[in-house]
Motif scaffolding. Structure first.
Motif, PDB file in Angstrom:
ATOM      1  N   TYR A  88      35.269  50.521  17.258  1.00  0.00           N
ATOM      2  CA  TYR A  88      36.365  50.821  16.134  1.00  0.00           C
ATOM      3  C   TYR A  88      36.608  50.458  15.234  1.00  0.00           C
TER       4      TYR A  88
ATOM      5  N   TRP B   1      41.888  52.582  19.966  1.00  0.00           N
ATOM      6  CA  TRP B   1      42.230  53.816  19.741  1.00  0.00           C
ATOM      7  C   TRP B   1      43.291  53.787  18.785  1.00  0.00           C
TER       8      TRP B   1
ATOM      9  N   PHE C  34      40.599  55.913  14.624  1.00  0.00           N
ATOM     10  CA  PHE C  34      40.469  56.042  14.693  1.00  0.00           C
ATOM     11  C   PHE C  34      39.084  56.490  13.108  1.00  0.00           C
TER      12      PHE C  34
END
Lengths: 621, 481, 164, 104
Positions: A394, A468, A471
C-alpha cells in the motif's frame, strides 16, 4: 499541552544523563531498564498528543534562546505538526521496542552501559531533529544522531574494523552535514532567518533562483549522505558492524530516514527550484534499483538488509520527488516497522548461528524457530510488497504507481518497477536460504524471551496491517493517511479506475516475478553458483572501492605534503631556522665588535648617537 | 582598584613562592581562587580606572581599566589557572610551574586591563618572557622550543611597537597631547594605505600569539615540549592576549586598515584553518594533533575577527573562550596519559578504552567538542564565525567550513588510534583509570562545555553590549547586515 | 659684551687645545679647571648668576679637586707611564671631528637671523622656587641618587681594602 | 651672546669627544666626559636665556648634580683599576671578567 513538548526528547536525554553520571552505581541491568523506560515515557507523551489535541494546528514549545546576534536568532523551539507526529511516534515507539529487545539481546555484553547511553542519546537526538522548527536546531539533532551512529557502529571497538566502519559512517555523513551547513549559510544570508516556518513562505515570496539552486543542492547532499543515497550510500553496508539492534533503530527505522524527513520539511524550497523535484525522483528511483541489485548478491545477512534499506530509502525519495510526499512518509512508517523487525530478527539469527553472518551457512531454521520464522516472513512479505497482505503493497507500490502519472515519470517508474522485482528477489532469496532447506549443523540452541518476542510480534503485526490505513484510491476500505496529511503536504497524484487497476496488477506481477527470482537465486546459491560470485554486484558495482581509492588517499597525501613540505621545510625550517640563524649570525658579527676595547665601544657609541641625531633631525614631522 | 589587585596578587604570590618556597599548594590554590572571586565584581560592572606612574609625553603606564571583554577574558584566565594547577597537582615541578604560571597570569591580567598602549606592550612582553620561561622549565625543558617561542614573539612584537608609534605621533601632532592611552590613540586620521601598513605591523605582533597561519612556527614546540599543564595555560589563556590585542587595539586604532585588510585576512585565516587541520591529520603523536588543532581553531577565531562582521565577531570571541575550555580538556587528557607514564606517541597507544573506560568517555567528549559537535562548547563559536564571514566572503568562508570535515577525520582517527582497537601490547599491564581528582576536572570542564554549547546566549548577550565599544566599524556596519 | 664673549671663547679654545695636547694628566686637570672658570663667567653673562657660582663651587671646588686627589693617589710614576702612551694613532678620527666642529660652527654662524634676545638675569630665588615647586620630585630623586652614590663609593672602597 | 655660548658649547663638545676618542689615559677620558657634561650645561643655559625660562637653569643644575654623581664612582673605579691592573691605559681594560687568582 504545548509546554510539555520538551518532555518528549527530555526523557531519553535524562536517561542518558543519569546513565552517564550514575550508571556505574546502577549496574548494567538497571541501566538497561532505565534506558528502556525513557522512550516508553516519551511515546506515552506522544500518545497523549494523538489522543488529545492532535497536531493541527501545529504545537509549539519555545524553550530558550540558543544564540542571538544582530539579525541572527535561533530559539530552541519544538514544533509538532502531523508530519512530525508520525516521525516522533516512530522514533519513540520503535525506539522503545528496540530498547526492550536489547534487554535480552545484549545481556552480558562488554559495553552494555555505554550502549544504553548512546541509544538513549540517539532517541533524544532523533526526537530533537524531527521536532526542530529551526534549521540549526535540526542540525543539532542531525549531528547528535550522527555521533550516536558512530559510537554504536563501533560499539564492539576491540575489533579495529568496527572502529573503522564507525569512522567511515561519521565521515561520509559529515561531508553531507557540512554541505548542509553551507546551505544553511546561504539561506540565512539571503532570508535572514533559519526558522523553517518563516523561511518557506519567504522562499516563495522572494525567489532567488541561483541561490536557491545552490542551497537546495547543498542541502540535498546533506540529506543524501544521511539517508545513504547514491553515491553516499557507501557507509551504510559497513555500518552493519554494530549490533543488530542498532542497525534496526538507527540504520533502518529512524536516522537514515532523516534525509527524507528533511526533504519533506523543505519541500517548499525544492519546489521553488525548477527541475529539482524531478531530479530527486530520478535519483531516488535509481538508488532504489541500484541498491536492490546489490542486495541480490550479498552473502552477509545484514548486508542484504543494508542494501535493502538504501533501496527502500530511494523509494521514499522518489515519493517526495514525484510530488507524493505523504506516500513517501507512509512508506517511511511502513519501512520503519518491517525493517526494524527484519534487523532484530537477523540479530537473533546471527546469535543462533554463533555470530556467523554468512547466509550460505544457514538453512532450515523454520523447524527449530517457528516464531522467528513467522515474524521474519511477515517482514519479508512487507519488504517484497506481497499484494494485499503486506503493508508495503500500500505504500511502495503506491509510490511506483503514482510516478507513472507524473510528467516525466517514465524513468522513475521503470527503475522503480524493476527495483521492485529485484527487491522481492533478494527478500525471498534471504528467506529461502535462511529458513528453508535442510537445517544447518552450525545452528545453536537459543531461546528468545518475552522481551524479544513482544517487539517482534508487534512489529510483525504492523508490517502486515499498517498498510490498511490507506487503501489504493477507488478501493473499498479506509483512506485515512493521505487525507489526514493533505493540509500539510497536499494531495498526491493517484491512479484511479482502470489505469489504477492495471498499474496495481503490474506491481503485483512484479512482486511474484521477484519471488520466483528469489527462489531461483537461492537454489543457485545453495548449489554454489549463486549471484554472490558475481563480483560486480557483490561489491556494489565497485563504487565503494572506487571511492575509497579516489578520495581518502589524496586527502591524507595532502596532509603529509603540508607537513613535510610546507611545515617542516617552510615554517619550521626556513622561517624559524632563518630567523634563528639570522639572529645568530648577526649576533656573531656584533660579538666580534665586542672585543673589550673600551675605546672602540666609545666610537660605536658616538656613531650610534650621531645616527640617532640624524634620525630625529630628518624625521618628517 | 580591583584590577590592580588582579595583576599584583599573582605577582605577589610568585614573589612569595620564590622567597619562601613553603606552603606552595595551599597558597597558589587560594590565590587562584581569590583571582576568580576578584573577577566577579568586575562582571557586575566596575568602571573605575587606576592611574599611576604618570610619565610626561607617554601617559600613565599603570593605567588599568575594566571593560566587558577584558572582564570575560580575565575570568576565563582566572578559571583556567586552578585547572592548570590541579592538573599538575603534586608533581615535582609543581612549585616551579605555579610560580611561573602566577607571573604569567598577572601579566595576562595586565594586558587585558591596560588602557595605555605602552603598558599593554610591557605586559605583553612579560607574557612572552614568562611563557618562554614556562616552556624552558617545564616538561621536557626544551631549549629550542623556548627559544623559538621567544624569538617569534619578541621579534614580532617589535613590529607591534613600531606600528603604534606613528599613530601616537600622528595623534600627538593633531591634538597636541602626546599620550599612549587608548582613547588618545583611537581616531587617528591617517590615510587608508598607511593604516593598512600599520595594521599589518600590529597584526604581526599580535597574530603571532594566536598563532595566525604563517606565524605559527613556535606552536608545535611550545605545546608538545612543555608540561601539559603549561601547554594548557599557554594555548588556553595566553592566546587570549593576542585575540584581545586584535580586538581591543589593532582594529579600533586602525579601522580603515582593518577594513582594507579584511578580505586578505579572511583568506589567510581560512587557509590557516585548513592548514592546521591538515597538519593535525598527519602527526606522529597525540600532542601534536592537539597542538595543530589548536592552531586551526585559533585561525578560525582570526577569521571571525577579520570578517569585521557582527556575527563573526561574536563567534570569534565566543570561540576563543570556548577554545580555552577545549584546550583545558585536551591537555588534561594528555596530562592523564603522562601521569600514567604513557607517551602520547601513536606507537605507544591503542585500545586504551578497555583499560580506562571513564577516561575514554571523557576523552571522546573533548574530541567531539574539538570537532565541533553541536551542543558542545565550540560549535556556537564556529558556527557564528563561519556564518558571519560567509556573509562577507562566501567562497573562503565556505572553504574554511570544509575544515570541519578534516577536523572530524583528525579526531576520530586520533580516538581510534589511542582508545579503540586491540590493546597495544606495549602498554603496561596495570593502568589506573581516572582518579577522583581527574574525574572532577573532567566533569567541570565537560559541564562548562555543555553550558557553552547549549546556553550560548548567556555569553552572546554580553558580547552584544561590548561589541560597539571595541569596534566602531561594527556600528557603522562595515560588513553589517 | 660681544668682544668679551669672543675673548672668552678664544681663551677657552686655547685652554681646551691645551687639554687635548698636554701629556701629563696633572696639567690637563689644571687646564680644565681654568676652562671651567671661563665657563663660569659665560654663565654669568647668560643671566645665570647662581649657576656661575655653582660652577665655581661645585666643578672647580669639588669635582676637579677630586680629580687632583685621585691623581695624587695614583702617584707620579703611574702618571708618567700613562703620559708615555698618551695618544692612539687616531688622526683620521681627529680630522673627522675637526670637520664636524667646523660644520657645526658654520651652521651656527651663518644663520639667516641672529638671535637678538636681550638677556635678563634669572636669580637664585626664581631657581629655588622652580626647584622646590614643580620639580620637587626630580630634586628629591637627584638627592636620593647622590646619597646612593656615596654608598657606591663606599662599596668600591670596601672591596679595595680587603684585597690588600 | 647666545651664539657665542653655543659656539663654546660646540667647542666643549668636540674637544670632549676628541679626548675620549683620541687619548688613551682614563684620566683624560673622564675629563672629556666632564667637558661633554659642561657642553650640555651650556646649551641648557643658553636655551633658558633665549626664552627667559628658569627651566634651563633647573636642567643645568640637575646635569651638574648628575655629573658629580657619575664622577665620584668613576674616580673610585679608576683607583681600583689602577690597583688591580696596574695601568690607566684604556686599552688595557679588555678583560671584562675577574682575572684568575694569582699568588702575587
Amino acid at each position: 499541552m504545548t509546554e510539555w513538548l520538551f518532555l518528549i526528547p527530555g526523557f531519553p536525554l535524562l536517561g542518558a544523563l543519569i546513565n552517564a553520571l550514575f550508571g556505574e552505581r546502577l549496574g548494567p541491568r538497571w541501566c538497561g531498564r532505565l534506558a528502556a523506560t525513557m522512550p516508553l515515557l516519551s511515546s506515552l507523551v506522544v500518545l497523549a498528543i494523538w489522543l488529545g489535541p492532535g497536531a493541527e494546528p501545529a504545537l509549539l514549545d519555545r524553550l530558550w534562546t540558543w544564540m542571538a546576534v544582530g539579525d541572527f536568532r535561533v530559539d530552541l523551539t519544538l514544533r509538532v505538526d502531523d508530519v512530525t507526529l508520525v516521525m516522533i511516534s516512530i522514533a519513540s515507539f520503535v525506539g522503545f521496542l528496540i530498547h526492550l529487545f536489547s534487554q535480552q539481546y545484549l545481556r552480558g555484553d562488554y559495553g552494555e552501559r555505554r550502549y544504553y547511553f548512546y541509544l538513549n542519546l540517539f532517541v533524544a537526538g532523533m526526537l530533537i531533529l524531527t521536532m526542530a522548527n529551526n534549521l540549526l536546531l535540526l542540525y543539532l539533532g542531525w549531528e547528535t544522531v550522527g555521533l550516536c551512529s558512530y559510537a554504536l557502529i563501533s560499539h564492539w571497538y576491540r575489533e579495529p574494523e568496527n572502529a573503522w566502519a564507525g569512522r567511515k559512517a561519521f565521515v561520509v555523513t559529515r561531508i553531507g552535514d557540512t554541505t548542509l551547513l553551507l546551505g544553511i549559510f546561504l539561506l540565512f544570508a539571503q532570508y535572514h532567518t533559519l526558522s523553517i516556518s518563516t523561511l518557506l513562505p519567504l522562499v516563495t515570496a522572494q525567489p532567488a533562483p541561483a541561490l536557491l539552486l545552490a542551497a537546495s543542492i547543498l542541502i540535498l547532499i546533506g540529506a543524501y549522505a544521511k539517508s545513504a543515497q547514491f553515491p553516499f550510500h557507501i557507509w551504510l553496508p559497513d555500518s552493519m558492524a554494530g549490533p543488530s539492534t542498532v542497525s534496526a533503530l538507527i540504520h533502518a527505522a529512524t536516522m537514515v530516514t532523516a534525509g527524507v524527513y528533511l526533504c519533506i520539511r523543505l519541500l517548499g524550497l525544492f519546489a521553488a527550484v525548477p527541475g529539482m523535484l524531478e531530479a530527486i525522483a530520478v535519483l531516488g528511483a535509481w538508488t532504489a534499483f541500484f541498491a536492490a541489485s546489490c542486495g541480490l548478491a550479498q552473502v552477509d545477512v545484514k548486508r542484504v538488509l543494508a542494501y535493502s534499506t538504501i533501496s527502500q530509502l530511494g523509494y521514499m525519495f522518489m515519493g517526495v520527488g514525484i510530488g507524493a510526499p505523504s506516500l513517501g512518509l507512509f512508506h517511511l512508517l511502513v519501512h520503519a516497522c518491517f525493517k526494524a523487525l527484519l534487523f532484530m530478527a537477523s540479530g537473533a539469527i546471527i546469535l543462533i548461528y554463533a555470530d556467523d553472518h554468512d547466509i550460505r551457512h544457514m538453512g532450515g531454521l523454520k523447524y527449530r524457530q517457528p516464531f522467528l520464522r513467522w515474524t521474519f516472513l511477515a517482514g519479508v512479505f512487507a519488504l517484497a510488497a506481497v499484494p494485499l497482505i503486506s503493508a508495503a503493497f500500500y505504500s511502495k507500490d503506491a509510490i511506483i504507481n503514482a510516478s507513472f502519472l507524473v510528467a516525466g515519470g517514465g524513468v522513475p517508474y521503470a527503475l522503480g518497477l524493476s527495483g521492485a522485482v529485484l527487491t522481492a528477489g533478494y527478500a525471498f532469496r534471504l528467506y529461502f536460504l535462511v529458513f528453508e532447506g535442510k537445517p544447518s549443523e552450525l545452528e545453536g540452541p537459543y531461546q528468545m524471551g518475552w522481551g524479544m518476542k513482544i517487539p517482534l510480534a508487534l512489529l510483525a503485526a504492523a508490517s502486515i496491517g499498517i498498510g490498511w490505513l490507506q487503501f489504493p484510491p477507488g478501493w473499498p476500505g479506509p483512506h485515512l493517511w493521505v487525507h489526514w496529511l493533505a493540509p500539510e503536504l497536499g494531495l498526491p497524484p493517484r491512479p484511479i479506475g482502470l489505469e489504477g487497476g492495471l498499474l496495481t496488477l503490474v506491481g503485483a506481477l512484479a512482486t511474484f516475478l521477484g519471488i520466483a527470482l528469489g527462489y531461483w537465486a537461492a537454489r543457485r546459491e545453495r548449489a554454489g553458483r549463486g549471484l554472490s560470485r558475481w563480483r560486480f554486484l557483490a561489491s556494489g558495482w565497485w563504487i565503494d572501492g572506487t571511492i575509497l581509492r579516489l578520495f581518502p588517499a589524496p586527502f591524507y597525501a595532502l596532509g603529509r605534503l603540508l607537513r613535510g613540505g610546507v611545515e617542516n621545510l617552510g615554517v619550521q625550517g626556513l622561517a624559524q631556522g632563518g630567523l634563528r640563524d639570522g639572529l645568530r649570525l648577526s649576533a656573531y658579527a656584533l660579538a666580534r665588535g665586542e672585543n673589550g676595547l673600551a675605546s672602540r665601544y666609545a666610537v660605536s657609541m658616538i656613531a650610534g648617537l650621531l645616527l640617532l641625531l640624524l634620525l630625529i633631525w630628518s624625521w618628517p614631522l | 582598584m580591583i584590577v590592580s589587585l588582579l595583576v599584583l596578587l599573582p605577582w605577589g604570590i610568585a614573589l612569595w613562592l620564590s622567597l619562601a618556597q613553603r606552603s606552595a599548594v595551599a597558597l597558589t590554590i587560594a590565590g587562584a581562587l581569590a583571582e576568580i572571586l576578584l573577577c566577579i565584581p568586575l562582571l557586575a560592572g566596575d568602571p573605575s580606572a587606576v592611574v599611576a606612574i604618570h610619565l610626561p609625553l607617554l601617559g600613565a603606564l599603570w593605567q588599568l581599566q575594566a571593560n566587558p571583554l577584558a572582564d570575560l577574558f580575565a575570568l576565563t584566565t582566572a578559571l583556567l589557572l586552578p585547572v592548570a594547577l590541579a592538573v599538575q597537582w603534586r608533581h615535582d615541578e609543581y612549585l616551579h610551574l605555579a610560580r611561573i604560571l602566577a607571573v604569567l597570569q598577572g601579566a595576562l591580567m595586565g594586558t587585558f586591563f591596560a588602557n595605555n598602549f605602552l603598558g599593554f606592550y610591557i605586559f605583553y612582553e612579560i607574557v612572552a618572557l614568562a611563557a618562554a620561561w614556562l616552556i624552558l622549565r617545564s616538561g621536557k625543558k626544551d631549549r629550542r622550543a623556548a627559544l623559538s617561542f621567544l624569538l617569534y614573539t619578541v621579534t614580532a612584537s617589535l613590529f607591534l611597537l613600531l606600528a603604534v608609534l606613528p599613530i601616537y605621533l600622528n595623534r600627538g601632532n593633531s591634538t597636541g597631547i602626546y599620550d599612549f592611552s587608548w582613547i588618545q590613540l583611537s581616531g587617528s586620521d591617517l590615510s587608508g594605505q598607511i593604516q593598512l601598513l600599520l595594521f599589518l605591523g600590529m597584526l604581526a605582533g599580535l597574530g603571532v600569539k594566536l598563532p595566525l597561519f604563517p606565524l605559527h612556527g613556535w606552536a608545535r614546540g611550545a605545546y608538545v615540549q612543555s608540561a601539559p599543564a603549561a601547554a594548557l595555560f599557554l594555548s588556553g589563556a595566553t592566546v587570549l592576549a593576542g585575540v584581545y590585542g586584535l580586538v581591543h587595539w589593532a582594529v579600533p586604532l586602525l579601522p580603515q586598515g582593518a577594513l582594507l585588510f579584511s578580505p586578505a585576512g579572511i583568506i589567510l585565516a581560512a587557509i590557516g584553518t585548513l592548514y592546521g587541520a591538515f597538519l593535525a591529520l598527519s602527526t606522529s603523536e597525540l600532542r601534536e594533533t592537539v597542538a595543530y588543532s589548536s592552531v586551526s581553531h585559533m585561525n578560525l577565531v582570526a577569521l571571525g575577527i577579520f570578517a569585521l562582521q557582527e556575527q563573526a565577531w561574536s563567534g570569534a570571541l565566543f570561540l576563543s573562550i570556548a577554545h580555552a575550555v577545549l584546550a583545558a580538556g585536551l591537555f588534561t587528557v594528555l596530562a592523564v596519559l603522562e601521569a600514567r607514564g604513557l607517551g602520547s606517541n601513536w606507537e605507544g597507544l591503542g585500545g586504551l578504552f578497555r583499560r580506562m573506560p571513564r577516561f575514554g568517555a571523557w576523552t571522546l567528549l573533548f574530541f567531539l567538542m574539538a570537532l565541533g559537535l553541536p551542543g558542545l562548547g565550540n560549535f556556537p563559536g564556529e558556527f557564528l564565525t563561519l556564518l558571519g564571514s560567509f556573509r562577507v566572503l562566501p567562497l573562503w568562508a565556505g572553504i574554511a567550513t570544509l575544515g570541519m570535515i578534516v577536523n572530524l577525520v583528525v579526531f576520530l582517527r586520533a580516538y581510534e588510534r589511542s582508545m579503540l582497537g586491540q590493546i597495544n601490547p606495549r602498554l603496561p599491564a596495570q593502568i589506573a583509570d581516572l582518579a577522583q581528582r581527574e574525574w572532577w576536572i573532567f566533569l567541570l570542564l565537560g559541564a562548562a562545555s555543555l553550558y557553552l554549547g547549549l546556553g550560548s546566549q548567556t555569553l552572546l548577550s554580553d558580547f552584544a553590549q561590548l561589541l560597539p565599544v571595541h569596534s566602531p566599524l561594527l556600528i557603522g556596519g562595515a560588513h553589517g547586515h | 659684551m660681544i668682544f668679551l664673549g669672543f675673548f672668552l671663547l678664544v681663551v677657552l679654545a686655547a685652554l681646551l687645545l691645551g687639554v687635548l695636547l698636554l701629556r701629563d694628566a696633572m696639567y690637563g686637570v689644571v687646564a680644565v679647571a681654568a676652562a671651567l672658570g671661563i665657563l663660569a663667567i659665560l654663565f654669568y653673562l647668560l643671566g645665570a648668576p647662581f649657576l656661575a657660582a655653582m660652577e665655581i663651587l661645585l666643578y672647580l671646588g669639588a669635582i676637579l679637586v677630586l680629580f687632583l686627589f685621585t691623581l695624587m693617589l695614583i702617584g707620579p710614576e703611574a702618571r708618567a707611564a700613562a703620559a708615555r702612551q698618551s695618544w692612539r694613532s687616531g688622526w683620521p678620527l681627529g680630522a673627522l671631528l675637526l670637520l664636524a666642529f667646523a660644520l657645526a660652527l658654520a651652521a651656527l654662524l651663518w644663520q639667516q637671523q641672529p638671535i637678538t634676545t636681550a638677556i635678563h638675569a634669572l636669580g637664585p630665588a626664581l631657581l629655588g622656587r622652580a626647584l622646590f615647586g614643580p620639580n620637587l620630585w626630580w630634586s628629591e630623586a637627584v638627592a636620593v641618587l647622590l646619597f646612593v652614590v656615596i654608598g657606591a663609593v663606599l662599596v668600591l672602597h670596601a672591596g679595595e681594602k680587603d684585597h690588600d | 651672546m647666545i651664539e657665542i655660548a653655543l659656539a663654546a658649547a660646540a667647542l666643549l663638545f668636540f674637544v670632549g669627544l676628541a679626548l675620549i676618542l683620541l687619548r688613551r689615559s682614563l684620566v683624560f677620558w673622564l675629563l672629556g666626559a666632564e667637558l661633554l657634561f659642561n657642553a650640555a650645561l651650556l646649551v641648557a643655559l643658553a636655551g633658558g636665556a633665549r626664552w627667559h625660562a628658569i627651566s634651563g637653569q633647573v636642567l643645568a643644575l640637575f646635569i651638574m648634580a648628575l655629573s658629580g654623581a657619575a664622577l665620584a664612582p668613576s674616580l673610585a673605579l679608576l683607583l681600583r683599576v689602577r690597583r688591580e691592573l696596574g695601568t690607566l691605559n684604556v686599552d688595557g681594560l679588555r678583560l671584562l671578567r675577574e682575572r684568575e687568582k694569582q699568588d702575587d
